[in-house]
Write an enzyme that holds these catalytic residues in place. Structure first.
Site, PDB file in Angstrom:
ATOM      1  N   LYS A  13       0.819  -1.222   0.000  1.00  0.00           N
ATOM      2  CA  LYS A  13       0.000   0.000   0.000  1.00  0.00           C
ATOM      3  C   LYS A  13       0.846   1.261   0.000  1.00  0.00           C
ATOM      4  O   LYS A  13       0.568   2.195  -0.754  1.00  0.00           O
ATOM      5  CB  LYS A  13      -0.922   0.054   1.235  1.00  0.00           C
ATOM      6  CG  LYS A  13      -2.006  -1.002   1.251  1.00  0.00           C
ATOM      7  CD  LYS A  13      -3.034  -0.725   2.354  1.00  0.00           C
ATOM      8  CE  LYS A  13      -2.452  -0.707   3.760  1.00  0.00           C
ATOM      9  NZ  LYS A  13      -1.870  -1.987   4.202  1.00  0.00           N
ATOM     10  N   ARG A  88      -9.346   1.808   9.284  1.00  0.00           N
ATOM     11  CA  ARG A  88      -8.785   0.509   9.662  1.00  0.00           C
ATOM     12  C   ARG A  88      -9.827  -0.362  10.369  1.00  0.00           C
ATOM     13  O   ARG A  88      -9.557  -1.485  10.706  1.00  0.00           O
ATOM     14  CB  ARG A  88      -7.647   0.827  10.620  1.00  0.00           C
ATOM     15  CG  ARG A  88      -6.467  -0.070  10.721  1.00  0.00           C
ATOM     16  CD  ARG A  88      -5.507  -0.074   9.592  1.00  0.00           C
ATOM     17  NE  ARG A  88      -4.209  -0.529  10.022  1.00  0.00           N
ATOM     18  CZ  ARG A  88      -3.051  -0.021   9.618  1.00  0.00           C
ATOM     19  NH1 ARG A  88      -3.038   0.976   8.768  1.00  0.00           N
ATOM     20  NH2 ARG A  88      -1.928  -0.521  10.050  1.00  0.00           N
ATOM     21  N   ARG A 127      11.278  -6.728   4.937  1.00  0.00           N
ATOM     22  CA  ARG A 127      11.310  -5.295   5.202  1.00  0.00           C
ATOM     23  C   ARG A 127      11.920  -5.020   6.571  1.00  0.00           C
ATOM     24  O   ARG A 127      12.607  -4.015   6.773  1.00  0.00           O
ATOM     25  CB  ARG A 127       9.879  -4.735   5.129  1.00  0.00           C
ATOM     26  CG  ARG A 127       9.807  -3.233   5.319  1.00  0.00           C
ATOM     27  CD  ARG A 127       8.420  -2.694   5.037  1.00  0.00           C
ATOM     28  NE  ARG A 127       7.518  -2.917   6.148  1.00  0.00           N
ATOM     29  CZ  ARG A 127       6.205  -2.645   6.128  1.00  0.00           C
ATOM     30  NH1 ARG A 127       5.661  -2.176   5.030  1.00  0.00           N
ATOM     31  NH2 ARG A 127       5.458  -2.863   7.165  1.00  0.00           N
ATOM     32  N   ARG A 133      11.876  -1.545  11.113  1.00  0.00           N
ATOM     33  CA  ARG A 133      10.675  -1.117  11.827  1.00  0.00           C
ATOM     34  C   ARG A 133      10.433  -2.034  13.005  1.00  0.00           C
ATOM     35  O   ARG A 133      10.456  -3.238  12.867  1.00  0.00           O
ATOM     36  CB  ARG A 133       9.469  -1.189  10.875  1.00  0.00           C
ATOM     37  CG  ARG A 133       8.998   0.158  10.408  1.00  0.00           C
ATOM     38  CD  ARG A 133       7.880   0.023   9.433  1.00  0.00           C
ATOM     39  NE  ARG A 133       6.631  -0.444  10.036  1.00  0.00           N
ATOM     40  CZ  ARG A 133       5.452  -0.351   9.431  1.00  0.00           C
ATOM     41  NH1 ARG A 133       5.379   0.197   8.243  1.00  0.00           N
ATOM     42  NH2 ARG A 133       4.370  -0.781  10.014  1.00  0.00           N
ATOM     43  N   ARG A 144      -0.587  -8.055  13.757  1.00  0.00           N
ATOM     44  CA  ARG A 144      -1.111  -7.080  12.790  1.00  0.00           C
ATOM     45  C   ARG A 144      -1.987  -7.764  11.733  1.00  0.00           C
ATOM     46  O   ARG A 144      -3.003  -7.219  11.325  1.00  0.00           O
ATOM     47  CB  ARG A 144       0.053  -6.309  12.142  1.00  0.00           C
ATOM     48  CG  ARG A 144       0.677  -5.301  13.131  1.00  0.00           C
ATOM     49  CD  ARG A 144       2.073  -4.871  12.730  1.00  0.00           C
ATOM     50  NE  ARG A 144       2.113  -4.253  11.422  1.00  0.00           N
ATOM     51  CZ  ARG A 144       3.162  -4.312  10.611  1.00  0.00           C
ATOM     52  NH1 ARG A 144       4.256  -4.954  10.960  1.00  0.00           N
ATOM     53  NH2 ARG A 144       3.116  -3.706   9.461  1.00  0.00           N
TER      54      ARG A 144
HETATM   55  P1  AMP Z   1       1.038   1.015   8.947  1.00  0.00           P
HETATM   56  O1  AMP Z   1       2.242   1.801   8.599  1.00  0.00           O
HETATM   57  O2  AMP Z   1      -0.183   1.403   8.152  1.00  0.00           O
HETATM   58  O3  AMP Z   1       1.283  -0.474   8.908  1.00  0.00           O
HETATM   59  O4  AMP Z   1       0.676   1.376  10.463  1.00  0.00           O
HETATM   60  C1  AMP Z   1       1.587   1.105  11.508  1.00  0.00           C
HETATM   61  C2  AMP Z   1       0.849   1.146  12.844  1.00  0.00           C
HETATM   62  O5  AMP Z   1       0.304   2.463  13.062  1.00  0.00           O
HETATM   63  C3  AMP Z   1      -0.332   0.203  12.965  1.00  0.00           C
HETATM   64  O6  AMP Z   1       0.047  -1.115  13.302  1.00  0.00           O
HETATM   65  C4  AMP Z   1      -1.127   0.887  14.074  1.00  0.00           C
HETATM   66  O7  AMP Z   1      -0.536   0.682  15.338  1.00  0.00           O
HETATM   67  C5  AMP Z   1      -0.942   2.368  13.720  1.00  0.00           C
HETATM   68  N1  AMP Z   1      -2.013   2.806  12.797  1.00  0.00           N
HETATM   69  C6  AMP Z   1      -1.860   3.206  11.501  1.00  0.00           C
HETATM   70  N2  AMP Z   1      -3.043   3.546  10.959  1.00  0.00           N
HETATM   71  C7  AMP Z   1      -3.976   3.358  11.936  1.00  0.00           C
HETATM   72  C8  AMP Z   1      -5.385   3.505  12.002  1.00  0.00           C
HETATM   73  N3  AMP Z   1      -6.097   3.913  10.936  1.00  0.00           N
HETATM   74  N4  AMP Z   1      -5.999   3.222  13.175  1.00  0.00           N
HETATM   75  C9  AMP Z   1      -5.303   2.823  14.241  1.00  0.00           C
HETATM   76  N5  AMP Z   1      -3.979   2.631  14.251  1.00  0.00           N
HETATM   77  C10 AMP Z   1      -3.309   2.891  13.102  1.00  0.00           C
END
Ligand code: AMP
Length: 188
Positions: A13, A88, A127, A133, A144
């Protein structure tokens, strides 16, 4: 174009959002990137988000929704945006509708990048070695993916019911996926 990108962690994404944003001249808004920048900068928002992120859990909706509302109200998002990582869960989906109707605009599409779970797990572990990360460790990746299945995947039906869902195969070459996405968006 106003669109959200859906799909499991590791589906590509972030990479594809950046490419589509450039193609369409609109900002890619990644909630994960905004949270990570805030954690790094030691802001109040970062402190509120950090423990959830490192556990692979969702940051509470009040915190996330307020952040997205602020971001969408900024000037550069007026012509359009591509949301990566939001909504989400179904409650965030409903909240997004409220935000957009307050801004007097509508969502054009919810684009789901579909991917095989074994493949995304492999990509995320790779990654982890490159980007370091802290939420790319095996137990956190598992968490996740579990949250994706229980909280995020139901959004597909929510957007499908509103005639907004576009599904694109996210497997294979990155450039091919970009081409498929552009074709899907153009045919909308
Ligand atoms: P991502 O980079 O999209 O994988 O997001 C990394 C982390 O940020 C996720 O595992 C959540 O802890 C937090 N996060 C990102 N977007 C959201 C969202 N829309 N709602 C809640 N937590 C989020």
């Amino acid at each position: 174009m106003r669109a959200v990108l859906l799909g499991p962690p590791g589906a590509g994404k972030g990479t594809q959002a950046a490419r589509l944003a450039e193609r369409f001249g609109i900002p890619a808004i990644s909630t994960g990137d905004i949270f990570r920048a805030n954690v790094k900068g030691g802001t109040e928002l970062g402190r509120a988000a950090q423990e959830y992120m490192s556990a692979g859990a969702l940051v509470p909706d009040e915190v996330t929704n307020a952040m997205v509302r602020d971001r969408l109200a900024q000037d550069d998002a007026r012509k359009g945006f591509l949301l990566d990582g939001y909504p989400r869960n179904p409650d965030q989906g409903v909240e997004l509708d409220t935000m957009l109707s307050d801004l007097g605009v509508r969502l054009d599409a919810a684009i789901e990048i579909t991917a095989d779970i074994d493949e995304v797990t492999k990509r995320l572990l790779k990654r982890a070695q490159i980007e370091g990360r802290e939420d790319d460790t095996e137990p956190v990746i598992r968490k996740r993916l579990e949250i994706y299945a229980t909280s995020t995947a139901p959004l597909t039906a929510y957007f499908e019911g509103r005639g907004l869902l576009v599904q694109v195969d996210g497997m294979g070459d990155v450039d091919d996926v970009t081409a498929r996405l552009i074709a899907a968006v153009d045919s909308e």
